[in-house]
Design a protein around this motif. Sequence first.
Motif, PDB file in Angstrom:
ATOM      1  N   GLN A 191       0.905  -1.215   0.066  1.00 47.14           N
ATOM      2  CA  GLN A 191       0.012   0.077   0.077  1.00 47.14           C
ATOM      3  C   GLN A 191       0.810   1.273  -0.023  1.00 47.14           C
ATOM      4  O   GLN A 191       0.662   2.236  -0.782  1.00 47.14           O
ATOM      5  N   VAL A 192       1.921   1.205   0.692  1.00 45.93           N
ATOM      6  CA  VAL A 192       2.820   2.346   0.736  1.00 45.93           C
ATOM      7  C   VAL A 192       3.316   2.689  -0.224  1.00 45.93           C
ATOM      8  O   VAL A 192       3.512   3.769  -0.946  1.00 45.93           O
ATOM      9  N   TYR A 193       3.899   1.450  -1.112  1.00 44.01           N
ATOM     10  CA  TYR A 193       4.508   1.815  -2.350  1.00 44.01           C
ATOM     11  C   TYR A 193       3.864   2.337  -3.350  1.00 44.01           C
ATOM     12  O   TYR A 193       4.067   3.018  -4.552  1.00 44.01           O
ATOM     13  N   LEU A 194       2.422   1.580  -3.166  1.00 45.14           N
ATOM     14  CA  LEU A 194       1.219   2.321  -4.081  1.00 45.14           C
ATOM     15  C   LEU A 194       1.100   3.609  -4.168  1.00 45.14           C
ATOM     16  O   LEU A 194       0.915   4.454  -5.287  1.00 45.14           O
ATOM     17  N   ILE A 195       0.950   4.177  -2.841  1.00 47.24           N
ATOM     18  CA  ILE A 195       0.715   5.388  -2.819  1.00 47.24           C
ATOM     19  C   ILE A 195       1.947   6.490  -3.031  1.00 47.24           C
ATOM     20  O   ILE A 195       1.668   7.485  -3.637  1.00 47.24           O
ATOM     21  N   ILE A 196       3.138   6.026  -3.070  1.00 45.43           N
ATOM     22  CA  ILE A 196       4.250   6.600  -3.541  1.00 45.43           C
ATOM     23  C   ILE A 196       4.401   6.713  -5.019  1.00 45.43           C
ATOM     24  O   ILE A 196       4.519   7.790  -5.747  1.00 45.43           O
ATOM     25  N   ALA A 197       3.879   5.566  -5.596  1.00 43.77           N
ATOM     26  CA  ALA A 197       3.664   5.440  -7.106  1.00 43.77           C
ATOM     27  C   ALA A 197       2.740   6.348  -7.735  1.00 43.77           C
ATOM     28  O   ALA A 197       2.897   7.181  -8.765  1.00 43.77           O
ATOM     29  N   ILE A 198       1.492   6.584  -6.971  1.00 44.99           N
ATOM     30  CA  ILE A 198       0.357   7.589  -7.419  1.00 44.99           C
ATOM     31  C   ILE A 198       0.939   8.926  -7.346  1.00 44.99           C
ATOM     32  O   ILE A 198       0.931   9.816  -8.114  1.00 44.99           O
ATOM     33  N   PHE A 238       9.404  15.193 -13.711  1.00 42.82           N
ATOM     34  CA  PHE A 238      10.555  14.176 -13.706  1.00 42.82           C
ATOM     35  C   PHE A 238      11.650  14.748 -13.167  1.00 42.82           C
ATOM     36  O   PHE A 238      12.409  13.941 -12.041  1.00 42.82           O
ATOM     37  N   ALA A 239      12.227  15.853 -13.311  1.00 43.53           N
ATOM     38  CA  ALA A 239      13.229  16.366 -12.535  1.00 43.53           C
ATOM     39  C   ALA A 239      13.196  16.538 -11.100  1.00 43.53           C
ATOM     40  O   ALA A 239      14.113  16.301 -10.340  1.00 43.53           O
ATOM     41  N   SER A 240      11.925  16.877 -10.602  1.00 37.09           N
ATOM     42  CA  SER A 240      11.593  17.005  -9.236  1.00 37.09           C
ATOM     43  C   SER A 240      11.439  15.731  -8.551  1.00 37.09           C
ATOM     44  O   SER A 240      12.057  15.865  -7.496  1.00 37.09           O
ATOM     45  N   VAL A 241      11.208  14.593  -9.570  1.00 37.64           N
ATOM     46  CA  VAL A 241      10.967  13.290  -8.945  1.00 37.64           C
ATOM     47  C   VAL A 241      12.765  13.029  -8.603  1.00 37.64           C
ATOM     48  O   VAL A 241      13.133  12.646  -7.510  1.00 37.64           O
ATOM     49  N   ILE A 242      13.678  13.299  -9.391  1.00 30.01           N
ATOM     50  CA  ILE A 242      15.065  13.015  -9.418  1.00 30.01           C
ATOM     51  C   ILE A 242      15.468  13.641  -8.080  1.00 30.01           C
ATOM     52  O   ILE A 242      16.291  13.163  -7.369  1.00 30.01           O
ATOM     53  N   GLY A 243      15.263  14.913  -8.040  1.00 23.44           N
ATOM     54  CA  GLY A 243      15.571  15.844  -6.926  1.00 23.44           C
ATOM     55  C   GLY A 243      15.120  15.201  -5.344  1.00 23.44           C
ATOM     56  O   GLY A 243      15.725  15.399  -4.793  1.00 23.44           O
ATOM     57  N   LEU A 244      13.938  15.015  -5.466  1.00 26.31           N
ATOM     58  CA  LEU A 244      13.180  14.104  -4.145  1.00 26.31           C
ATOM     59  C   LEU A 244      13.961  12.847  -3.818  1.00 26.31           C
ATOM     60  O   LEU A 244      14.309  12.483  -2.685  1.00 26.31           O
TER      61      LEU A 244
END
Length: 255
Positions: A7-14, A28-34
């Motif tokens: 469930q946690v991985y699903l929430i992160i994926a969403i 996408f750049a923000s995802v890399i930064g996070l």
Amino acid sequence: SVDREMQVYLIIAIFLLTLIIIGGKQGFASVIGLAFTAICILFLFLPMIYKGHSPILSAVFVVALTTIVTMYLVGGVSGKTAVAIIGTISGVLISALFAFLFCKMTDISGYNVSSIESLIYVRDQTGIDVGQLLFAGILIASLGAVMDVAMSISSTIEEISHQNPELGVKGLFFSGMRVGKDMMGTMSNTLILAYTGSATGTLLTIYSYEMPYLQIMGYNSIITEIVCGLCGTIGVILTVPIQAFITTVALKMKK
């Protein structure tokens, strides 16, 4: 206990998909930064503290590193990004300075936090400096809001200068200040509400027991949240004129 792994991985994926779909390349750049920030916190910041390094110096190092990488990922390699990095680091250090002063005034340190018993046990086993943890936390907590303000003002002033090249230093500076003043209110609310939300349980306890005013003023958890929230907000507020000035001067020097 409930197995919540998937469930946690699903929430992160969403969350990540939403960021990428709406934000496109910048998303996408923000995802890399996070991801980079998370790696720095988990595999650099915490291990440095655990091994006995100063929590404050560790926080300063991680703040500088994550700011540089995140800013260049989101804003690209440019003068705008460079001055935003300077403004961000300045604002976070200002937050830390006010945190130090306010905590001295109110006699608050890392030993006033609620989980102090567990931390003291860990300190006895590892030698971490518990007293500095509160200030390190303020540095990390204020980074996101300060970074947002710094980049927004830097981008705004650069765009105004591009659209109106004849506008002087004074005009650019006050244009940035007008934008920054609008951001002060929203970002201040953001930080204060974030700290208030984390202390909802404590506030409800105080309300339920009708705790007297003098007892509230001596309640470590409440005063700590107030000091942390205000220090981060002051950092955001003072980032506005600092960033407006740095960006304006940099643009005029470039020209």
